[in-house]
Write a protein that holds these residues in place. Sequence first.
Motif, PDB file in Angstrom:
ATOM      1  N   TYR A  37       0.842  -1.195   0.000  1.00 18.76           N
ATOM      2  CA  TYR A  37       0.000   0.000   0.000  1.00 18.76           C
ATOM      3  C   TYR A  37       0.879   1.248   0.000  1.00 18.76           C
ATOM      4  O   TYR A  37       1.957   1.246   0.603  1.00 18.76           O
ATOM      5  N   PRO A  38       0.414   2.320  -0.654  1.00 18.82           N
ATOM      6  CA  PRO A  38       1.197   3.551  -0.606  1.00 18.82           C
ATOM      7  C   PRO A  38       1.271   4.071   0.828  1.00 18.82           C
ATOM      8  O   PRO A  38       0.315   3.957   1.591  1.00 18.82           O
ATOM      9  N   ARG A  39       2.419   4.562   1.183  1.00 22.16           N
ATOM     10  CA  ARG A  39       2.697   5.161   2.493  1.00 22.16           C
ATOM     11  C   ARG A  39       2.714   4.143   3.632  1.00 22.16           C
ATOM     12  O   ARG A  39       2.706   4.532   4.801  1.00 22.16           O
ATOM     13  N   MET A  40       2.791   2.842   3.313  1.00 25.67           N
ATOM     14  CA  MET A  40       2.980   1.872   4.386  1.00 25.67           C
ATOM     15  C   MET A  40       4.445   1.943   4.835  1.00 25.67           C
ATOM     16  O   MET A  40       5.327   2.278   4.045  1.00 25.67           O
ATOM     17  N   THR A  41       4.709   1.671   6.115  1.00 26.57           N
ATOM     18  CA  THR A  41       6.089   1.616   6.585  1.00 26.57           C
ATOM     19  C   THR A  41       6.779   0.502   5.818  1.00 26.57           C
ATOM     20  O   THR A  41       6.279  -0.615   5.724  1.00 26.57           O
ATOM     21  N   PHE A  42       7.939   0.805   5.248  1.00 30.52           N
ATOM     22  CA  PHE A  42       8.596  -0.150   4.365  1.00 30.52           C
ATOM     23  C   PHE A  42      10.047  -0.409   4.745  1.00 30.52           C
ATOM     24  O   PHE A  42      10.696  -1.268   4.172  1.00 30.52           O
ATOM     25  N   GLY A  43      10.592   0.358   5.688  1.00 31.03           N
ATOM     26  CA  GLY A  43      11.979   0.138   6.079  1.00 31.03           C
ATOM     27  C   GLY A  43      12.474   1.173   7.061  1.00 31.03           C
ATOM     28  O   GLY A  43      11.698   1.960   7.601  1.00 31.03           O
ATOM     29  N   LYS A  44      13.783   1.132   7.282  1.00 34.84           N
ATOM     30  CA  LYS A  44      14.424   2.029   8.238  1.00 34.84           C
ATOM     31  C   LYS A  44      15.560   2.786   7.566  1.00 34.84           C
ATOM     32  O   LYS A  44      16.261   2.246   6.721  1.00 34.84           O
ATOM     33  N   LEU A  45      15.730   4.027   7.970  1.00 30.96           N
ATOM     34  CA  LEU A  45      16.817   4.873   7.493  1.00 30.96           C
ATOM     35  C   LEU A  45      17.668   5.257   8.693  1.00 30.96           C
ATOM     36  O   LEU A  45      17.170   5.862   9.646  1.00 30.96           O
ATOM     37  N   ALA A  46      18.932   4.853   8.655  1.00 36.65           N
ATOM     38  CA  ALA A  46      19.866   5.196   9.728  1.00 36.65           C
ATOM     39  C   ALA A  46      20.803   6.288   9.223  1.00 36.65           C
ATOM     40  O   ALA A  46      21.037   6.425   8.015  1.00 36.65           O
ATOM     41  N   PHE A  47      21.343   7.045  10.153  1.00 38.26           N
ATOM     42  CA  PHE A  47      22.291   8.103   9.818  1.00 38.26           C
ATOM     43  C   PHE A  47      23.624   7.778  10.468  1.00 38.26           C
ATOM     44  O   PHE A  47      23.689   7.403  11.634  1.00 38.26           O
ATOM     45  N   LEU A  48      24.676   7.939   9.685  1.00 40.96           N
ATOM     46  CA  LEU A  48      26.020   7.580  10.111  1.00 40.96           C
ATOM     47  C   LEU A  48      26.900   8.816  10.130  1.00 40.96           C
ATOM     48  O   LEU A  48      26.848   9.641   9.210  1.00 40.96           O
ATOM     49  N   HIS A  49      27.729   8.922  11.169  1.00 42.97           N
ATOM     50  CA  HIS A  49      28.671  10.041  11.265  1.00 42.97           C
ATOM     51  C   HIS A  49      29.974   9.621  10.610  1.00 42.97           C
ATOM     52  O   HIS A  49      30.669   8.748  11.101  1.00 42.97           O
TER      53      HIS A  49
END
Length: 181
Positions: free
Chosen positions: A131-143
Amino acid sequence: MILTGPAIAAAIQAGDISIDPYDPARISPNAYDWQLGDTLRICDGHLDAAAPTTFTEQHIPKQGFVLQPGLLYLGHTFERTGSERYAQFLNGDRTTGALGIWVHVSAPLGHQGHAIRWTLEIRVARPVRVYPRMTFGKLAFLHPQGVPASYQLQPAKYASSDGIDISRLYEELTVPSGATP
């Protein structure tokens, strides 16, 4: 070093990370829970690294769309994300993986300075409705360590990308005449 959820929220407040649209409820302990956009490209026929990929485009309706095994789908994130200070790491997560959805396995790194709606590579083990706008993953931020180098200042193929983009490997390849797929 990976940022924690509170550090991601603080970096967004400071303007060091951009997520548009941003929803603070989507912050998790070490990532941001991103959503699937509303369009898919279904890659057609044989894929050839030396030629542009042909595709059909499919809007994902509110009632969902069933992905089929054996096909390569290119999608996009609903959010546009970026940072001049941090690198990004995008992946699927347990919720999509438990449905047999493999998402964005081959290119999870978003360089510093690359602000984009991510192109997603999507495959499924069994038919599954998305479905559109379903949670689909994770975004991590790296220093990152060392001297920063913004992606926007590099001679990069995908620097101006903003949504679903096919492979551009064909721009680098010279295929001998008479070669067949």
